[in-house]
Write a protein that holds these residues in place. Structure first.
Motif, PDB file in Angstrom:
ATOM      1  N   TRP A 192     -13.237  52.297 -14.323  1.00  0.00           N
ATOM      2  CA  TRP A 192     -14.320  52.368 -13.340  1.00  0.00           C
ATOM      3  C   TRP A 192     -15.690  52.207 -13.994  1.00  0.00           C
ATOM      4  CZ3 TRP A 192     -18.473  55.720 -12.775  1.00  0.00           C
ATOM      5  CH2 TRP A 192     -19.186  55.597 -11.581  1.00  0.00           C
ATOM      6  N   ILE A 193     -15.886  52.842 -15.126  1.00  0.00           N
ATOM      7  CA  ILE A 193     -17.211  52.802 -15.770  1.00  0.00           C
ATOM      8  C   ILE A 193     -17.580  51.384 -16.205  1.00  0.00           C
ATOM      9  CG2 ILE A 193     -16.430  53.360 -18.129  1.00  0.00           C
ATOM     10  CD1 ILE A 193     -19.030  55.340 -17.981  1.00  0.00           C
ATOM     11  N   ILE A 194     -16.580  50.610 -16.631  1.00  0.00           N
ATOM     12  CA  ILE A 194     -16.846  49.210 -17.004  1.00  0.00           C
ATOM     13  C   ILE A 194     -17.153  48.390 -15.759  1.00  0.00           C
ATOM     14  CG2 ILE A 194     -15.866  47.106 -18.020  1.00  0.00           C
ATOM     15  CD1 ILE A 194     -14.232  48.881 -19.887  1.00  0.00           C
ATOM     16  N   ARG A 195     -16.395  48.642 -14.697  1.00  0.00           N
ATOM     17  CA  ARG A 195     -16.640  47.910 -13.444  1.00  0.00           C
ATOM     18  C   ARG A 195     -18.049  48.166 -12.927  1.00  0.00           C
ATOM     19  NH1 ARG A 195     -11.422  49.915 -11.955  1.00  0.00           N
ATOM     20  NH2 ARG A 195     -12.311  51.196 -10.287  1.00  0.00           N
ATOM     21  N   LYS A 196     -18.470  49.416 -13.058  1.00  0.00           N
ATOM     22  CA  LYS A 196     -19.809  49.802 -12.603  1.00  0.00           C
ATOM     23  C   LYS A 196     -20.884  49.086 -13.423  1.00  0.00           C
ATOM     24  CE  LYS A 196     -22.322  52.820 -10.143  1.00  0.00           C
ATOM     25  NZ  LYS A 196     -22.479  52.564  -8.706  1.00  0.00           N
ATOM     26  N   ALA A 197     -20.726  49.100 -14.749  1.00  0.00           N
ATOM     27  CA  ALA A 197     -21.690  48.450 -15.648  1.00  0.00           C
ATOM     28  C   ALA A 197     -21.723  46.945 -15.409  1.00  0.00           C
ATOM     29  CB  ALA A 197     -21.331  48.742 -17.097  1.00  0.00           C
ATOM     30  N   THR A 198     -20.558  46.393 -15.136  1.00  0.00           N
ATOM     31  CA  THR A 198     -20.443  44.960 -14.893  1.00  0.00           C
ATOM     32  C   THR A 198     -21.209  44.556 -13.640  1.00  0.00           C
ATOM     33  OG1 THR A 198     -18.257  44.974 -15.901  1.00  0.00           O
ATOM     34  CG2 THR A 198     -18.790  43.095 -14.547  1.00  0.00           C
ATOM     35  N   GLY A 199     -21.053  45.355 -12.595  1.00  0.00           N
ATOM     36  CA  GLY A 199     -21.761  45.072 -11.347  1.00  0.00           C
ATOM     37  C   GLY A 199     -23.264  45.017 -11.549  1.00  0.00           C
ATOM     38  N   VAL A 200     -23.760  45.931 -12.356  1.00  0.00           N
ATOM     39  CA  VAL A 200     -25.204  45.966 -12.668  1.00  0.00           C
ATOM     40  C   VAL A 200     -25.595  44.743 -13.496  1.00  0.00           C
ATOM     41  CG1 VAL A 200     -27.016  47.225 -13.903  1.00  0.00           C
ATOM     42  CG2 VAL A 200     -25.308  48.479 -12.566  1.00  0.00           C
ATOM     43  N   ALA A 201     -24.769  44.407 -14.483  1.00  0.00           N
ATOM     44  CA  ALA A 201     -25.064  43.270 -15.369  1.00  0.00           C
ATOM     45  C   ALA A 201     -25.145  41.961 -14.590  1.00  0.00           C
ATOM     46  CB  ALA A 201     -24.006  43.174 -16.462  1.00  0.00           C
ATOM     47  N   PHE A 202     -24.218  41.776 -13.659  1.00  0.00           N
ATOM     48  CA  PHE A 202     -24.184  40.520 -12.904  1.00  0.00           C
ATOM     49  C   PHE A 202     -25.436  40.313 -12.061  1.00  0.00           C
ATOM     50  CE2 PHE A 202     -19.230  40.447 -12.907  1.00  0.00           C
ATOM     51  CZ  PHE A 202     -19.256  40.005 -14.218  1.00  0.00           C
ATOM     52  N   CYS A 203     -26.095  41.414 -11.700  1.00  0.00           N
ATOM     53  CA  CYS A 203     -27.337  41.304 -10.919  1.00  0.00           C
ATOM     54  C   CYS A 203     -28.436  40.597 -11.715  1.00  0.00           C
ATOM     55  CB  CYS A 203     -27.823  42.684 -10.500  1.00  0.00           C
ATOM     56  SG  CYS A 203     -26.753  43.464  -9.285  1.00  0.00           S
ATOM     57  N   ALA A 204     -28.293  40.625 -13.044  1.00  0.00           N
ATOM     58  CA  ALA A 204     -29.308  40.013 -13.910  1.00  0.00           C
ATOM     59  C   ALA A 204     -29.015  38.540 -14.223  1.00  0.00           C
ATOM     60  CB  ALA A 204     -29.398  40.797 -15.214  1.00  0.00           C
ATOM     61  N   LEU A 205     -27.977  37.992 -13.594  1.00  0.00           N
ATOM     62  CA  LEU A 205     -27.622  36.595 -13.884  1.00  0.00           C
ATOM     63  C   LEU A 205     -28.737  35.642 -13.479  1.00  0.00           C
ATOM     64  CD1 LEU A 205     -23.883  36.220 -12.776  1.00  0.00           C
ATOM     65  CD2 LEU A 205     -24.816  35.947 -15.067  1.00  0.00           C
ATOM     66  N   PRO A 206     -28.950  34.592 -14.284  1.00  0.00           N
ATOM     67  CA  PRO A 206     -29.942  33.588 -13.895  1.00  0.00           C
ATOM     68  C   PRO A 206     -29.451  32.805 -12.676  1.00  0.00           C
ATOM     69  CG  PRO A 206     -28.735  32.882 -15.846  1.00  0.00           C
ATOM     70  CD  PRO A 206     -28.316  34.286 -15.569  1.00  0.00           C
ATOM     71  N   GLY A 207     -30.347  32.040 -12.090  1.00  0.00           N
ATOM     72  CA  GLY A 207     -29.993  31.274 -10.891  1.00  0.00           C
ATOM     73  C   GLY A 207     -29.046  30.118 -11.174  1.00  0.00           C
ATOM     74  N   ARG A 208     -28.589  29.521 -10.109  1.00  0.00           N
ATOM     75  CA  ARG A 208     -27.625  28.422 -10.165  1.00  0.00           C
ATOM     76  C   ARG A 208     -28.112  27.275 -11.052  1.00  0.00           C
ATOM     77  NH1 ARG A 208     -27.330  24.201  -6.482  1.00  0.00           N
ATOM     78  NH2 ARG A 208     -25.254  23.297  -6.121  1.00  0.00           N
ATOM     79  N   ASP A 209     -29.414  26.945 -10.960  1.00  0.00           N
ATOM     80  CA  ASP A 209     -29.969  25.836 -11.754  1.00  0.00           C
ATOM     81  C   ASP A 209     -29.801  26.075 -13.249  1.00  0.00           C
ATOM     82  OD1 ASP A 209     -30.680  24.670  -9.410  1.00  0.00           O
ATOM     83  OD2 ASP A 209     -32.829  25.077  -9.572  1.00  0.00           O
TER      84      ASP A 209
END
Length: 211
Positions: free
Chosen positions: A149-166
């Motif tokens: 669970w703790i990794i899933r939680k951290a992952t969800g936060v990390a993905f929010c920082a992804l750059p845009g599609r371009d």
């Protein structure tokens, strides 16, 4: 930074990994994964928790190939046969063989599905599509079930920082958006085939849930 990654190399390595009779050469499977690690790293630290683990698994497989039993690690098929026949796989608990080739490759296999699902979403996305949503959806369909669970939680936060599609299309280093989409289609067809062959082989040998 983007120059270090080439989508064409991903296509070439996964194409090389398949023999005529559909066995998977571990050397080229690893080479393909190194390209995918380069792809993840070129997007910053967002994927580091997956890329670092992949690098660790690649190293284990390379050590096995370089070891005295290296000839048995030519293909995924020969590795599975060798390790099972010689009881080198921990089927129930992690103790005597925590870093067997079968277990190590299974970890890469699971991560490969996540990348395949994510890149397929990217390939078919529109300008309005959010990379964080595409990545999270792909993760939830694949790797999430194998993570605490703790990794899933951290992952969800990390993905929010992804750059845009371009940014993703730029990192692919393969020309225009249309060219990237076309090349992604070719590469993903190969990755999907390699994944399915591995999935079937592991399924037949009851190896898909190795601890």
């Amino acid at each position: 930074m983007a120059e270090s990654f080439s989508l064409q190399n991903v296509l070439d390595t996964f194409k090389s990994s398949l023999s005529e009779n559909k066995e998977i050469y571990i050397q080229y499977y690893i080479a393909g994964w190194k390209e995918l690690v380069s792809f993840m790293n070129s997007l910053g630290t967002v994927f580091s928790f997956i890329s670092k683990d992949a690098v660790n698994k690649i190293q284990i497989l390379e050590n096995l190939q370089a070891g005295e039993s290296g000839s048995h690690y030519l293909t995924v098929q020969s590795m599975v046969k060798y390790e099972l026949e010689n009881e080198l796989v921990d089927l129930t608990k992690r103790s005597s063989h925590p870093e067997s080739g079968c277990r190590t490759l299974l970890r890469l296999h699971r991560a490969l599905l996540w990348l395949e699902l994510f890149l397929e979403r990217l390939r078919t996305s529109t300008e309005e599509s959010k990379t964080s949503v595409m990545c999270s959806d792909a993760y939830n369909e694949s790797l999430a079930q194998h993570h605490a669970w703790i990794i899933r939680k951290a992952t969800g936060v990390a993905f929010c920082a992804l750059p845009g599609r371009d940014s993703f299309f730029q990192v692919m280093n393969a020309g225009s958006e249309q060219e990237v989409v076309a090349l992604l289609g070719e590469a993903l067809a190969l990755i999907s085939e390699v994944h399915q062959i591995t999935e079937d082989l592991y399924g037949q040998n009851n190896l898909l849930e190795l601890p």
